[in-house]
Design a protein around this motif. Structure first.
Motif, PDB file in Angstrom:
ATOM      1  N   ASP A 271     -16.614  -8.795  19.149  1.00  0.00           N
ATOM      2  CA  ASP A 271     -15.946  -9.101  17.902  1.00  0.00           C
ATOM      3  C   ASP A 271     -16.769  -7.902  16.950  1.00  0.00           C
ATOM      4  N   ARG A 272     -18.053  -8.270  17.005  1.00  0.00           N
ATOM      5  CA  ARG A 272     -19.111  -7.395  16.045  1.00  0.00           C
ATOM      6  C   ARG A 272     -18.749  -5.769  16.254  1.00  0.00           C
ATOM      7  N   SER A 273     -18.584  -5.567  17.513  1.00  0.00           N
ATOM      8  CA  SER A 273     -18.306  -4.098  17.858  1.00  0.00           C
ATOM      9  C   SER A 273     -16.853  -3.660  17.093  1.00  0.00           C
ATOM     10  N   ASN A 274     -16.099  -4.638  17.372  1.00  0.00           N
ATOM     11  CA  ASN A 274     -14.647  -4.104  16.903  1.00  0.00           C
ATOM     12  C   ASN A 274     -14.820  -4.162  15.353  1.00  0.00           C
ATOM     13  N   THR A 275     -15.546  -4.885  14.612  1.00  0.00           N
ATOM     14  CA  THR A 275     -15.770  -4.927  13.389  1.00  0.00           C
ATOM     15  C   THR A 275     -16.125  -3.503  12.767  1.00  0.00           C
TER      16      THR A 275
END
Ligand code: PLP
Length: 621
Positions: free
Chosen positions: A406-410
């Motif tokens: 999720d952090r990478s997608n952000t």
């Protein structure tokens, strides 16, 4: 900046043809074709290309401009020039320099014993040699040896102790000589005028060199007392390199001219030359509003000739010969450093890199929707929403509510939204957008060492023009930071909003992209440091034959790994034996593996330490 400011710094030396930057001379080859030809011979890594025709251009322009000024003012003194070796002592450079300057009685300036030896062996007899800087008895003796060989050499006195040594050496060399021969003598004067800019320390009362008025009068008396006044022929000063403004030079010329006239009237009959040192500036700027030089060579020459004439006339003394020791002006343009881009660091911020799940946290889904529905009208609003969501998502990650995917997608989505918004709002000139541009700047990893090849950027933030070798028919859009391959965060030319550099978006897995660093011919090579043991890059001289075609001459490859270590006084024989022994005695390898490993190891040891460019592309060939 599609032409990368070429019209500001290029001096018509290069020209954009189609999508490449070409040499504006003879058959006008592109820098890319020369680079590729050298790379096909197996020389990878950075390349330093030298262009002797550009040296010839600078030398002939310097002499012709002064000749013109002399004619215009009917000036009676001669114009003479020497090249200060400190600016570039590399043999490929010096040989080309002496070769193209044959018709100008052009000489060399030396500031150390080793430089005197270069000057003594490379300057034709009769052409001037000047010797500056602090000298011991041996160095002064070398000047006497050169004079006795028949060289037209002038030794500059930097202080009274040096003059005492000259008097002593003169006795030793000439007391019993059938025909006494001594070098001509110059005096460096300590002016109260100084230059401006980062290299201005060489002038002014606080400078390291030169005689004050009191010392000058004492020197005059000492020369007279020891029958050396007939050798005093030059007044020398240097107010600093890269003189961006002409005003300090004019002040210095008035000061030096009056000292010349005063000494001459006092009885220094042999005095006949004023040496202005160097300082003639080079335009390094790629940006119209950040130019570094406020005068042309014509203005410079006219000012020098006019002021010397004016002072001589008023004081009733002969017009002196005018000497220059311009180095930067002569050498800077002659070389171009070409270096391959190895990687783009934010290439992972693409849609391809997204790892969206079947069900994403609501804020990530919202970021995704914002990205897809971004329009010019709502770009600013969506941009603010995206930045706000990012803060919340990073807090959620810290608290353990979302995972690494999720952090990478952000990160990817926010980066894409910033990029898209900037493109949509490109006509708006807001501070906020500029700040965001800094954030999405692309990092280009380039196969070179800034410490080795651009030391003045590292030490003094001196800007050098940078541009890619091709794709020049396409507008570059990535705000670019350049990273060199040293393990040092100082090896970075960061994106600078005042001097922005934009480069193309490329896929290094499938395309080659080279950057050229221009105006690197003065000071950079010899000041370059072997930080991380990256040495002088592979160099080549590009000559043009009578048909106008280029030839690649005098290729010198960057030092191989063992030679670099040898230079540091490692016992490379022992190192070699240790490496071999460790493989041969390894209990983990069979004899076939040992042979293979030894073969590979020796191949690597024979190569230089720069990286070998893009693996995927290399393997295809
Ligand atoms: N002459 C002297 C005595 C110098 O000290 C220098 C440089 O510092 C030069 C000439 C060359 O100056 P430039 O490269 O600015 O022409």
């Amino acid at each position: 900046m599609k032409n990368f400011g070429l019209d500001i710094w290029g001096d018509e030396n290069f020209i954009i043809q189609g999508d490449t930057i070409n040499i504006n001379h003879a058959s006008k080859p592109s820098l890319l074709s020369i680079t590729q030809e050298i790379r096909e011979k197996g020389y990878k890594g950075p390349l330093l290309l030298r262009f002797p025709h550009l040296l010839e251009k600078q030398i002939s322009t310097l002499f012709k401009t002064f000749e013109k000024a002399k004619q215009e003012f009917k000036y009676k003194g001669n114009f003479q020039a020497v090249f200060p070796l400190k600016v570039n002592q590399f043999p490929n450079f010096v040989h080309a320099l002496m070769d193209v300057s044959k018709n100008y009685n052009y000489g060399l300036e030396a500031g150390s014993k080793a430089e005197i030896i270069i000057a003594m062996t490379k300057t034709p007899l009769g052409a001037p040699i000047t010797v500056n800087g602090f000298k011991d008895k041996e160095m002064i003796s070398l000047c006497f040896i050169a004079a006795k060989m028949g060289h037209n050499i002038t030794v500059t006195i930097e202080g009274l102790t040096e003059l005492e040594t000259i008097i002593q050496v003169n006795k030793e060399f000439n007391e019993d000589a059938e025909t006494p021969i001594s070098p001509k003598i110059g005096v460096r004067i300590r002016l109260h005028s100084s230059g401006i800019g980062i290299w201005a320390k060489s002038g002014g009362y606080g400078s390291k060199f030169g005689l004050t008025s009191t010392e000058l009068l004492e020197a005059y008396e000492m020369l007279k007392e020891h029958a050396l006044l007939d050798y005093l022929w030059m007044i020398h000063f240097h107010i600093g390199s890269q003189m961006g403004d002409i005003a300090p030079l004019k002040k210095a010329l008035r000061e030096a001219g009056n000292i010349y006239a005063d000494l001459k009237k006092r009885g220094a009959d042999a005095l006949g030359a004023i040496n202005l040192g160097g300082g003639l500036a080079v335009e390094y700027s790629q940006h119209e509003d950040k130019q570094e030089r406020n005068y042309s060579l014509r203005e410079f020459a006219n000012d020098v000739v006019f002021l010397m004439q004016d002072i001589s006339k008023r004081k009733g003394v002969e017009e002196p010969d005018i000497f220059t020791e311009s180095g930067r002006y002569i050498a800077a343009s002659h070389s171009v450093l070409v270096a391959p881009v190895l990687e783009l660091f934010s290439q992972e911020y693409t849609e391809k890199g997204l790892r969206l799940k079947e069900v994403n946290p609501p804020l990530i889904q919202e970021l995704y929707d914002l990205y897809n529905s971004l329009s010019r009208a709502r770009a600013r609003e969506y941009l603010h929403d995206a930045l706000d969501h990012m803060e919340s998502l990073l807090t959620l990650f810290d608290l353990g509510y979302i995972d690494l995917e999720d952090r990478s997608n952000t990160e990817i989505l926010v980066n894409l939204i910033i990029k898209k918004s900037i493109a949509l709002l490109k006509n708006e000139d807001s501070d906020e957008l500029k700040k965001l541009q800094d954030r999405i700047q692309e990092k280009y990893l380039v196969n070179f060492s800034a410490f080795q090849s651009l030391p003045d950027f590292w030490g003094l933030e001196q800007h050098f023009p940078i541009m890619p070798l091709d794709r020049l028919d396409t507008k570059p859009t990535n705000p670019a930071s350049i990273w060199d391959i040293t393990c040092d965060s100082d090896g970075e030319i960061g994106f600078n909003r005042d001097l922005p550099l934009y480069l193309h978006d490329i896929d290094v897995d499938t395309e080659e992209y080279f950057l050229a660093f221009f105006l690197t011919g003065a000071y950079q090579e010899v000041l370059g440091m072997k930080h991380n043991l990256f040495t002088h890059p592979t160099e080549a001289v590009i000559n043009f034959n009578s048909e106008g075609n280029y030839t690649i001459d005098n290729l010198i490859e960057a030092q191989n790994i063992m030679d670099i270590l040898d230079d540091l006084d490692y016992d490379t024989y022992l190192m070699d034996k240790t490496l071999k022994y460790n493989i041969e005695e390894s209990v983990h390898l069979n004899s076939e593996e040992k042979r293979e490993l030894l073969g590979k190891l020796y191949l690597y040891l024979s190569e230089n330490s720069y990286l070998k460019t893009i693996q995927a592309i290399d393997e295809e060939r």
